[in-house]
Enzyme design. Structure first.
Site, PDB file in Angstrom:
ATOM      1  N   TYR A 167      11.083   8.878   1.051  1.00 31.67           N
ATOM      2  CA  TYR A 167      11.068   7.864  -0.012  1.00 31.67           C
ATOM      3  C   TYR A 167      11.667   8.331  -1.341  1.00 31.67           C
ATOM      4  O   TYR A 167      11.722   7.547  -2.290  1.00 31.67           O
ATOM      5  CB  TYR A 167       9.632   7.377  -0.243  1.00 31.67           C
ATOM      6  CG  TYR A 167       9.024   6.736   0.987  1.00 31.67           C
ATOM      7  CD1 TYR A 167       9.491   5.517   1.472  1.00 31.67           C
ATOM      8  CD2 TYR A 167       7.991   7.359   1.688  1.00 31.67           C
ATOM      9  CE1 TYR A 167       8.948   4.927   2.603  1.00 31.67           C
ATOM     10  CE2 TYR A 167       7.436   6.779   2.825  1.00 31.67           C
ATOM     11  CZ  TYR A 167       7.921   5.568   3.281  1.00 31.67           C
ATOM     12  OH  TYR A 167       7.378   4.983   4.405  1.00 31.67           O
TER      13      TYR A 167
ATOM     14  N   PRO B 263       0.788  -1.221   0.000  1.00 33.87           N
ATOM     15  CA  PRO B 263       0.000   0.000   0.000  1.00 33.87           C
ATOM     16  C   PRO B 263       0.829   1.284   0.000  1.00 33.87           C
ATOM     17  O   PRO B 263       1.860   1.379   0.658  1.00 33.87           O
ATOM     18  CB  PRO B 263      -0.825  -0.094   1.288  1.00 33.87           C
ATOM     19  CG  PRO B 263      -0.118  -1.086   2.130  1.00 33.87           C
ATOM     20  CD  PRO B 263       0.522  -2.054   1.177  1.00 33.87           C
ATOM     21  N   ASN B 264       0.337   2.228  -0.768  1.00 32.58           N
ATOM     22  CA  ASN B 264       0.870   3.597  -0.885  1.00 32.58           C
ATOM     23  C   ASN B 264       2.157   3.682  -1.699  1.00 32.58           C
ATOM     24  O   ASN B 264       2.627   4.782  -1.990  1.00 32.58           O
ATOM     25  CB  ASN B 264       1.080   4.240   0.503  1.00 32.58           C
ATOM     26  CG  ASN B 264      -0.201   4.258   1.313  1.00 32.58           C
ATOM     27  OD1 ASN B 264      -1.206   4.763   0.833  1.00 32.58           O
ATOM     28  ND2 ASN B 264      -0.195   3.683   2.498  1.00 32.58           N
TER      29      ASN B 264
ATOM     30  N   GLU C   1      12.564  -9.728   1.509  1.00 31.44           N
ATOM     31  CA  GLU C   1      11.812  -8.580   2.033  1.00 31.44           C
ATOM     32  C   GLU C   1      12.650  -7.320   1.837  1.00 31.44           C
ATOM     33  O   GLU C   1      13.842  -7.327   2.165  1.00 31.44           O
ATOM     34  CB  GLU C   1      11.548  -8.803   3.529  1.00 31.44           C
ATOM     35  CG  GLU C   1      10.860  -7.627   4.197  1.00 31.44           C
ATOM     36  CD  GLU C   1      10.682  -7.830   5.706  1.00 31.44           C
ATOM     37  OE1 GLU C   1      10.967  -8.945   6.212  1.00 31.44           O
ATOM     38  OE2 GLU C   1      10.266  -6.862   6.366  1.00 31.44           O
TER      39      GLU C   1
ATOM     40  N   ARG D 276       4.948  10.826  -2.580  1.00 27.92           N
ATOM     41  CA  ARG D 276       4.646  10.566  -1.183  1.00 27.92           C
ATOM     42  C   ARG D 276       5.884  10.831  -0.319  1.00 27.92           C
ATOM     43  O   ARG D 276       6.939  10.226  -0.550  1.00 27.92           O
ATOM     44  CB  ARG D 276       4.273   9.076  -1.082  1.00 27.92           C
ATOM     45  CG  ARG D 276       4.184   8.550   0.296  1.00 27.92           C
ATOM     46  CD  ARG D 276       4.204   7.036   0.299  1.00 27.92           C
ATOM     47  NE  ARG D 276       3.990   6.560   1.648  1.00 27.92           N
ATOM     48  CZ  ARG D 276       4.279   5.350   2.066  1.00 27.92           C
ATOM     49  NH1 ARG D 276       4.790   4.465   1.222  1.00 27.92           N
ATOM     50  NH2 ARG D 276       4.069   5.009   3.303  1.00 27.92           N
TER      51      ARG D 276
ATOM     52  N   ARG E  14      13.019   4.608  12.502  1.00 25.19           N
ATOM     53  CA  ARG E  14      11.723   5.295  12.501  1.00 25.19           C
ATOM     54  C   ARG E  14      10.891   4.859  13.722  1.00 25.19           C
ATOM     55  O   ARG E  14      11.440   4.355  14.696  1.00 25.19           O
ATOM     56  CB  ARG E  14      11.032   5.030  11.157  1.00 25.19           C
ATOM     57  CG  ARG E  14      11.880   5.505   9.965  1.00 25.19           C
ATOM     58  CD  ARG E  14      11.219   5.240   8.640  1.00 25.19           C
ATOM     59  NE  ARG E  14       9.985   5.994   8.498  1.00 25.19           N
ATOM     60  CZ  ARG E  14       9.076   5.779   7.537  1.00 25.19           C
ATOM     61  NH1 ARG E  14       9.304   4.834   6.630  1.00 25.19           N
ATOM     62  NH2 ARG E  14       7.979   6.499   7.484  1.00 25.19           N
TER      63      ARG E  14
ATOM     64  N   HIS F 180      12.786  -2.871   2.173  1.00 24.36           N
ATOM     65  CA  HIS F 180      12.219  -1.589   2.575  1.00 24.36           C
ATOM     66  C   HIS F 180      13.120  -0.479   2.063  1.00 24.36           C
ATOM     67  O   HIS F 180      14.355  -0.605   2.095  1.00 24.36           O
ATOM     68  CB  HIS F 180      12.074  -1.502   4.092  1.00 24.36           C
ATOM     69  CG  HIS F 180      11.125  -2.539   4.610  1.00 24.36           C
ATOM     70  ND1 HIS F 180       9.766  -2.442   4.444  1.00 24.36           N
ATOM     71  CD2 HIS F 180      11.358  -3.736   5.206  1.00 24.36           C
ATOM     72  CE1 HIS F 180       9.198  -3.521   4.947  1.00 24.36           C
ATOM     73  NE2 HIS F 180      10.133  -4.332   5.406  1.00 24.36           N
ATOM     74  N   ILE F 181      12.484   0.572   1.613  1.00 20.96           N
ATOM     75  CA  ILE F 181      13.212   1.711   1.065  1.00 20.96           C
ATOM     76  C   ILE F 181      13.890   2.479   2.210  1.00 20.96           C
ATOM     77  O   ILE F 181      15.071   2.803   2.155  1.00 20.96           O
ATOM     78  CB  ILE F 181      12.236   2.633   0.290  1.00 20.96           C
ATOM     79  CG1 ILE F 181      11.616   1.852  -0.874  1.00 20.96           C
ATOM     80  CG2 ILE F 181      12.926   3.904  -0.189  1.00 20.96           C
ATOM     81  CD1 ILE F 181      10.363   2.482  -1.452  1.00 20.96           C
TER      82      ILE F 181
ATOM     83  N   ASN G   5       7.950  -5.771  -0.904  1.00 19.76           N
ATOM     84  CA  ASN G   5       7.867  -4.641   0.025  1.00 19.76           C
ATOM     85  C   ASN G   5       6.385  -4.537   0.398  1.00 19.76           C
ATOM     86  O   ASN G   5       5.590  -3.940  -0.339  1.00 19.76           O
ATOM     87  CB  ASN G   5       8.366  -3.346  -0.610  1.00 19.76           C
ATOM     88  CG  ASN G   5       8.382  -2.200   0.396  1.00 19.76           C
ATOM     89  OD1 ASN G   5       7.837  -2.315   1.494  1.00 19.76           O
ATOM     90  ND2 ASN G   5       9.012  -1.093   0.024  1.00 19.76           N
TER      91      ASN G   5
ATOM     92  N   ALA H 121       3.188  -0.868   4.780  1.00 15.22           N
ATOM     93  CA  ALA H 121       2.618  -0.836   6.137  1.00 15.22           C
ATOM     94  C   ALA H 121       2.121  -2.222   6.588  1.00 15.22           C
ATOM     95  O   ALA H 121       2.125  -2.520   7.792  1.00 15.22           O
ATOM     96  CB  ALA H 121       1.489   0.178   6.203  1.00 15.22           C
TER      97      ALA H 121
HETATM   98  C1  DQA Z   1       8.303   0.907   3.863  1.00 11.21           C
HETATM   99  C2  DQA Z   1       8.379   1.135   5.371  1.00 11.21           C
HETATM  100  C3  DQA Z   1       7.030   0.944   6.022  1.00 11.21           C
HETATM  101  O1  DQA Z   1       7.118   1.154   7.420  1.00 11.21           O
HETATM  102  C4  DQA Z   1       6.024   1.934   5.452  1.00 11.21           C
HETATM  103  O2  DQA Z   1       4.742   1.719   5.998  1.00 11.21           O
HETATM  104  C5  DQA Z   1       5.996   1.938   3.972  1.00 11.21           C
HETATM  105  C6  DQA Z   1       7.235   1.777   3.211  1.00 11.21           C
HETATM  106  C7  DQA Z   1       9.638   1.229   3.163  1.00 11.21           C
HETATM  107  O3  DQA Z   1       9.819   0.755   2.048  1.00 11.21           O
HETATM  108  O4  DQA Z   1      10.472   1.947   3.705  1.00 11.21           O
HETATM  109  O5  DQA Z   1       4.959   2.178   3.363  1.00 11.21           O
HETATM  110  O6  DQA Z   1       8.011  -0.455   3.625  1.00 11.21           O
END
Ligand code: DQA
Length: 148
Positions: free
Chosen positions: A32, A19-20, A105, A27, A114, A107-108, A81, A84
């Site tokens: 990001y 998501p997102n 897995e 965003r 965080r 994450h950016i 990825n 959330a």
């Molecule tokens: C994320 C990190 C997550 O905590 C966040 O909710 C995201 C992006 C990242 O790629 O850094 O949407 O997965």
């Protein structure tokens, strides 16, 4: 007469974004970055020409689980990825454990720098490995780890 067949096997990998992540580039650019995933994906396809690389994004938990089921028994690897959902979804974590393809897995952002609620992942226990915090380059490193 002898027939010689040369086989060239192209690994089949898929990037699954949660998501997102469809809003990358717009965003929270301070977290990001400024690049859309579609633009970045084109650079990955160019770099990894001999890999069959696909991209799927969904904002829906069940859509991600359905995709993992669809590709998880035939593809050579999955770069996930879950965004959330990483921190909330037992269902996606179970799907990662249920399939055969190795899942990396990614994450950016460095989720450990965080909020506390981003420190736990339901994906990691079923993943082959985890790559966190290298910006969009995290995807590149994940592909390298799967084709190595
Ligand atoms: C994320 C990190 C997550 O905590 C966040 O909710 C995201 C992006 C990242 O790629 O850094 O949407 O997965």
């Amino acid at each position: 007469m002898t027939l010689n067949f040369a086989y060239i096997y192209f690994m089949k990998l898929i990037i699954i974004n949660g998501p997102n992540l469809n809003l990358l580039g717009r965003r929270e650019p301070e977290v990001y970055g400024n690049q859309s995933f579609e633009d970045y994906f084109a650079t990955l396809q160019f770099k990894f020409k001999t890999t069959q690389l696909e991209y799927f994004q969904s904002n829906i938990e069940g859509g991600i689980i359905d995709k993992l089921h669809e590709v998880g028994f035939s593809y050579d690897g999955i770069i996930l990825n879950a965004a959330a959902y990483t921190h909330t979804s037992v269902g996606i974590g179970d799907a990662v454990k249920a399939i055969e393809a190795p899942v990396v897995e990614v994450h950016i952002s460095n989720t450990f720098k965080r909020e506390d609620y981003r420190h736990h992942s339901y994906i990691s226990a079923g993943a082959k490995g985890v790559i966190i915090g290298f910006g969009l380059q995290s995807y590149d490193l994940a592909i390298q780890s799967l084709i190595a």
